[in-house]
Design an enzyme around this catalytic site. Structure first.
Site, PDB file in Angstrom:
ATOM      1  N   GLU A   1      10.075 -33.223   1.667  1.00 59.68           N
ATOM      2  CA  GLU A   1       9.728 -32.733   0.340  1.00 59.68           C
ATOM      3  C   GLU A   1       8.715 -33.613  -0.399  1.00 59.68           C
ATOM      4  O   GLU A   1       7.891 -33.101  -1.150  1.00 59.68           O
ATOM      5  CB  GLU A   1      10.996 -32.601  -0.525  1.00 59.68           C
TER       6      GLU A   1
ATOM      7  N   SER B   1      27.331  18.744  -3.597  1.00 58.30           N
ATOM      8  CA  SER B   1      26.644  19.697  -4.466  1.00 58.30           C
ATOM      9  C   SER B   1      26.107  19.103  -5.760  1.00 58.30           C
ATOM     10  O   SER B   1      25.410  19.795  -6.503  1.00 58.30           O
ATOM     11  CB  SER B   1      27.582  20.868  -4.793  1.00 58.30           C
TER      12      SER B   1
END
Length: 692
Positions: A109, A394
């Site tokens: 890092e 439906s």
């Protein structure tokens, strides 16, 4: 030429040379002074801008750096409903962090971590030069480990928030952190702060927690390869997850090992030996982590779980001390939970049958309540309110069939449709209804109220799949594969999507994407407001006429949703059920067996979609009978009755471009200029003569 003249010429030439040199020197001097002046001016301006930005930088505290702060989630009345934070991560002190892990983190890092004072000009210059030379589109960052810690502690990680002002404030705060804390303390903060991935229901923060999660042991028990694996994860914890993406995880781990060798933290021989270790070596599947702390009752679990997902999708770190203000109506949420778990009026036959439901405000898209399970002790388990793996039955008809017919074909509500034998074009598949009967020629309103399948598919055939898909897209529903006629009686959508789509009918045709969070306040006290912009998905006349037809589902004696009706309330809605594939389970299931049952209904104030069914619908006994299909209607009824008590009870107002007429003794409506009944082009189709 005389000797005297020669001397004079030499003297002149010498003087001219001196003059030219003097002039050139003055030009160079002026250029240098100009460049120095310009550079000085840029430095002064840059320093001024930096000082201006730094002056408004937030305060950074020990609590924010150490992850002792917690994120609080509020309901819409500003009450804390959940808190998540450091009390659920395994915090490890510097003295207990292995030197090997510190070396790995620094090597990958920030190699100059022990040499800079929070900001590293050399690192910034190196990253800038690398970005200029790069042709792969990937940019290197110049942030130090301390700057990364600051960003994780007080700023949003969202890309759109990475402004020059924020970068200046980040640098300023990094300098302050370095002045106040030792390098070892800063490493301790960072190692306990970072997000380390996890899975959909468990989020891992801090490397000690990650060590327990991935390997089932403390940091000091990890091998070199495992240590490198953890050190490399924070940059992309999802992509470097060794369970899901072992190849990418190994590449990242090996990069960390190379960085450690290059930084003289380990030898090349040690690095090569660690690279030969399988990336899956030591991984455990018995994960030990829980990143949330319950403040109130578990009835908010489904809602809070979705809030966390929404936070992440917007680029926020849920563990970074946020104040998250949501649209949750706690009273409506508790009622919905009680109906699903404790109310005998609903009539669940057992504890296995499940539910998923979402309550939406039609005017804004705000999700006011959500429940994704019942009778379970699993925190943040499957949220069925947002799953899209079950057919809506439906309830798809207003969305894919009749809504587009009103919008694009200008059908009146009394449009004649044909309930006669039908075979899907190009197949031998016959379409039937629940009663295996045909009613001949009926009105569209009656067909919708009774939920007749064949008229719906004939209507969709007239509308066309392209128009139907366009209508659905305007209601926030997009699909990976092309839809077909059969989707006219069943779409694979979630209760959340359906509640928001039906809400557009309730809101005069304006659709709002559903959202749970209305405001996020970051630790630097910056407030980010969130809302959902409305989209005109259909004309107000289409919405009004659909509302009128869907009222019949609940009000007419032959309507399919009469059990959902709240007496005296202006409302509309639609039922939906899905049957088992015909013939597939013959002999194992009764003919009346139902897989899924839905009810989606709404008023001008709320839209509520409810799904009920079984997770393992093909296992013995996991089906619904006719009476049990009404459970979804009952949940809707009692919830809507409860939340509507103190709300205005107003009917929808007819737009000026809609006219009312009497047809067979009933009120019907048409859009001005479209009074006559249009021809159903499917009537004479060769596919409509199929017999049962």
């Amino acid at each position: 030429m005389s000797q005297k003249d020669s001397k004079d010429n030499t003297r002149v030439q010498r003087n001219q040379g001196k003059y030219k040199k003097s002039r050139a020197g003055k030009i160079i001097k002026r250029t240098i002074l100009g460049v120095l002046a310009f550079v000085s001016l840029m430095i002064i301006i840059g320093t001024g801008v930096f000082a201006y930005y730094a002056s408004s930088a937030p305060k950074i505290t020990y609590n924010s750096l150490s992850s002792d702060n917690s994120t609080k989630i509020y309901d819409n009345s500003n009450h804390v409903i959940y808190r998540m934070g450091a009390q659920n991560r395994d915090y490890v002190k510097s003295k207990d962090i292995p030197k090997r892990l510190k070396d790995a983190v620094v090597s990958i890092e920030d190699r100059r971590f022990y040499k800079h004072h929070g900001v590293d000009p050399i690192r910034i210059l190196g990253a800038s030069l690398a970005n200029i030379k790069s042709n792969n589109g990937l940019l290197q960052g110049g942030s130090t480990l301390t700057q990364q810690l600051v960003k994780l502690s007080v700023f949003s990680t969202n890309i759109k928030d990475r402004t020059k002002e924020r970068k200046a404030q980040e640098a300023w705060l990094a300098l302050q952190v370095e002045r106040k804390y030792s390098k070892q303390k800063i490493l301790e903060f960072y190692i306990n702060k970072v997000y380390m991935g996890g899975n959909g229901s468990s989020n891992v923060y801090g490397m000690q927690t990650a060590s327990e999660y991935y390997y089932g042991k403390k940091l000091n028990k990890l091998s070199l390869a495992q240590t490198a694996m953890l050190a490399g994860m924070p940059q992309a914890p999802v992509s470097y997850n060794p369970y899901n993406y072992p190849k990418l995880a190994k590449e990242r781990r090996d990069t960390v090992l190379d960085a450690m060798a290059s930084n003289n933290a380990i030898t090349a021989k040690q690095a090569n030996a660690a690279k030969n270790e399988s990336i899956k070596n030591g991984l455990t599947h018995n994960h030990k982590t829980n990143d949330l702390t319950n403040v109130n009752e578990k009835y908010v679990d489904s809602y809070v779980g979705k809030v966390i997902q929404e936070l992440k999708s917007r680029g926020y770190n849920p563990q970074s001390g946020l104040s998250v203000h949501t649209n949750l109506d706690l009273s409506a949420q508790k009622k919905l939970y009680d109906l699903a778990n404790n109310d005998n009026r609903v009539g669940f036959p057992n504890d296995t049958m499940q539910v998923g439901a979402t309550l939406v405000d039609p005017k804004t898209g705000a999700v006011n309540a959500m429940i994704g399970s019942r009778k379970t002790d699993i925190q943040f388990g499957l949220n069925r309110a947002v799953q899209t793996d079950r057919s809506s039955g439906s309830t798809a008809k207003p969305l894919m069939d009749y809504g587009p017919a009103l919008e694009y074909l200008n059908y009146p509500t009394y449009q004649l449709v044909h309930d006669t034998p039908y075979t899907y074009p190009g197949t031998n598949v016959q379409l039937k209804d629940f009663d295996y009967r045909y009613q001949g020629t009926i009105t569209m309103r009656k067909a919708l109220a009774e939920s007749r399948n064949i008229p719906a598919i004939r209507t969709l055939q007239n509308v066309g799949i392209n128009n139907a898909t366009r209508f659905l897209s305007s209601l926030g529903m997009n699909f990976n594969s092309t839809l077909n006629l059969q989707n006219g009686i069943g779409l694979y959508i979630s209760p959340e999507q359906e509640a928001a789509a039906y809400a557009a009918f309730a809101n005069n045709g304006t659709y709002h994407k559903p959202y749970l969070i209305n405001r996020v306040v970051t630790p630097d006290n910056v407030s980010h407001n969130i809302s959902s912009n409305g989209v005109q998905a259909m004309s107000p006349s289409t919405a009004f006429m659909m509302n009128y037809m869907l009222k019949g589902v609940m009000n007419l004696p032959y309507g399919s949703g009469t059990e959902a009706k709240v007496p005296g309330l202006y409302e509309a809605g639609k039922t939906g059920t899905t049957q088992y594939p015909e013939g597939t389970y013959q002999g194992y299931l009764p003919s009346y067996a139902v897989m899924d049952s839905w009810f989606t209904g709404y008023t001008p104030n709320y839209s509520l979609s409810v799904w009920t069914g079984y997770d393992h619908q093909f296992q013995t006994g996991n089906y619904m009978n006719a009476a049990q299909t009404a459970i979804a209607q009952k949940i809707y009824k009692y919830e809507m009755q409860y939340i509507s008590q103190n709300k205005p009870n107003e009917d929808w107002v007819k737009p000026n471009d809609v006219t009312s007429v009497k047809s067979n003794g009933l009120n019907e409506y048409f859009k001005n200029g479209h009074q006559s009944i249009q021809n159903d082009s499917t009537t004479n189709s060769k596919f409509n003569t199929a017999s049962r």
